[in-house]
Design a protein around this motif. Structure first.
Motif, mmCIF file in Angstrom:
data_model
loop_
_atom_site.group_PDB
_atom_site.id
_atom_site.type_symbol
_atom_site.label_atom_id
_atom_site.label_comp_id
_atom_site.label_asym_id
_atom_site.label_seq_id
_atom_site.Cartn_x
_atom_site.Cartn_y
_atom_site.Cartn_z
ATOM 1 N N UNK A 124 -17.007 -16.059 -13.015
ATOM 2 C CA UNK A 124 -16.373 -14.746 -13.116
ATOM 3 C C UNK A 124 -17.399 -13.674 -13.454
ATOM 4 N N UNK A 125 -18.335 -13.976 -14.333
ATOM 5 C CA UNK A 125 -19.339 -12.968 -14.695
ATOM 6 C C UNK A 125 -20.205 -12.591 -13.499
ATOM 7 N N UNK A 126 -20.420 -13.543 -12.573
ATOM 8 C CA UNK A 126 -21.170 -13.225 -11.366
ATOM 9 C C UNK A 126 -20.409 -12.195 -10.531
ATOM 10 N N UNK A 183 -34.630 -8.518 -13.359
ATOM 11 C CA UNK A 183 -34.758 -9.640 -12.410
ATOM 12 C C UNK A 183 -33.566 -10.603 -12.460
ATOM 13 N N UNK A 184 -32.949 -10.775 -13.624
ATOM 14 C CA UNK A 184 -31.766 -11.637 -13.714
ATOM 15 C C UNK A 184 -30.603 -11.038 -12.931
ATOM 16 N N UNK A 185 -30.463 -9.716 -12.985
ATOM 17 C CA UNK A 185 -29.420 -9.031 -12.212
ATOM 18 C C UNK A 185 -29.688 -9.197 -10.722
ATOM 19 N N UNK A 186 -30.936 -9.013 -10.330
ATOM 20 C CA UNK A 186 -31.304 -9.151 -8.925
ATOM 21 C C UNK A 186 -31.015 -10.558 -8.433
ATOM 22 N N UNK A 187 -31.353 -11.563 -9.223
ATOM 23 C CA UNK A 187 -31.108 -12.950 -8.830
ATOM 24 C C UNK A 187 -29.614 -13.238 -8.711
ATOM 25 N N UNK A 188 -28.826 -12.759 -9.672
ATOM 26 C CA UNK A 188 -27.379 -12.968 -9.612
ATOM 27 C C UNK A 188 -26.791 -12.283 -8.383
ATOM 28 N N UNK A 189 -27.281 -11.102 -8.073
ATOM 29 C CA UNK A 189 -26.806 -10.371 -6.899
ATOM 30 C C UNK A 189 -27.162 -11.123 -5.616
ATOM 31 N N UNK A 190 -28.355 -11.663 -5.548
ATOM 32 C CA UNK A 190 -28.756 -12.441 -4.373
ATOM 33 C C UNK A 190 -27.873 -13.674 -4.202
ATOM 34 N N UNK A 191 -27.513 -14.314 -5.304
ATOM 35 C CA UNK A 191 -26.622 -15.472 -5.258
ATOM 36 C C UNK A 191 -25.256 -15.071 -4.700
ATOM 37 N N UNK A 220 -30.495 -24.382 -0.964
ATOM 38 C CA UNK A 220 -29.129 -24.526 -0.447
ATOM 39 C C UNK A 220 -28.312 -23.259 -0.654
ATOM 40 N N UNK A 221 -27.397 -23.038 0.239
ATOM 41 C CA UNK A 221 -26.511 -21.875 0.138
ATOM 42 C C UNK A 221 -25.459 -22.141 -0.927
ATOM 43 N N UNK A 222 -25.317 -21.241 -1.906
ATOM 44 C CA UNK A 222 -24.295 -21.461 -2.948
ATOM 45 C C UNK A 222 -22.901 -21.467 -2.348
ATOM 46 N N UNK A 223 -22.036 -22.237 -2.977
ATOM 47 C CA UNK A 223 -20.647 -22.267 -2.553
ATOM 48 C C UNK A 223 -19.832 -21.433 -3.522
ATOM 49 N N UNK A 224 -18.679 -20.994 -3.088
ATOM 50 C CA UNK A 224 -17.824 -20.160 -3.932
ATOM 51 C C UNK A 224 -17.460 -20.855 -5.239
ATOM 52 N N UNK A 225 -17.331 -22.186 -5.192
ATOM 53 C CA UNK A 225 -16.967 -22.926 -6.401
ATOM 54 C C UNK A 225 -18.021 -22.789 -7.488
#
Length: 83
Positions: free
Chosen positions: A11-13, A38-46, A2-7
């Motif tokens: 803030x750290x993201x 990889x955690x940075x990459x995943x957060x960036x993709x989100x 699923x596509x993440x929602x802004x909610x």
């Protein structure tokens, strides 16, 4: 997936963009934040999924570093105003 929602964003993201702009590489950002690359990459993709845009432009093969795209710079600018 699923596509993440802004909610769902934290803030750290959002602050991740500030760190990437400051340090210039995902590896350096990960080291400074004491997480894995990889955690940075995943957060960036989100983040990119939530905004529906590419926020960071990776360097081409042989080039070092990353930079914010115009969309990434706009998000970071608004984040800085909100802080």
């Amino acid at each position: 997936m699923p596509v993440p929602r802004f909610e769902q964003l934290r803030l750290r993201d959002l602050l991740l963009l500030d760190h990437i702009a400051r340090y210039g590489t995902l590896r350096e950002t990960a080291e400074r934040l004491h997480v894995t690359q990889p955690a940075i990459t995943q957060a960036l993709q989100t983040l990119e999924q939530a905004f529906g845009a590419t926020l960071v432009e990776r360097g081409r093969r042989g080039q070092r570093g990353v930079g914010l795209t115009p969309a990434g710079a706009a998000v970071l600018s608004r984040l800085r105003i909100a802080r």
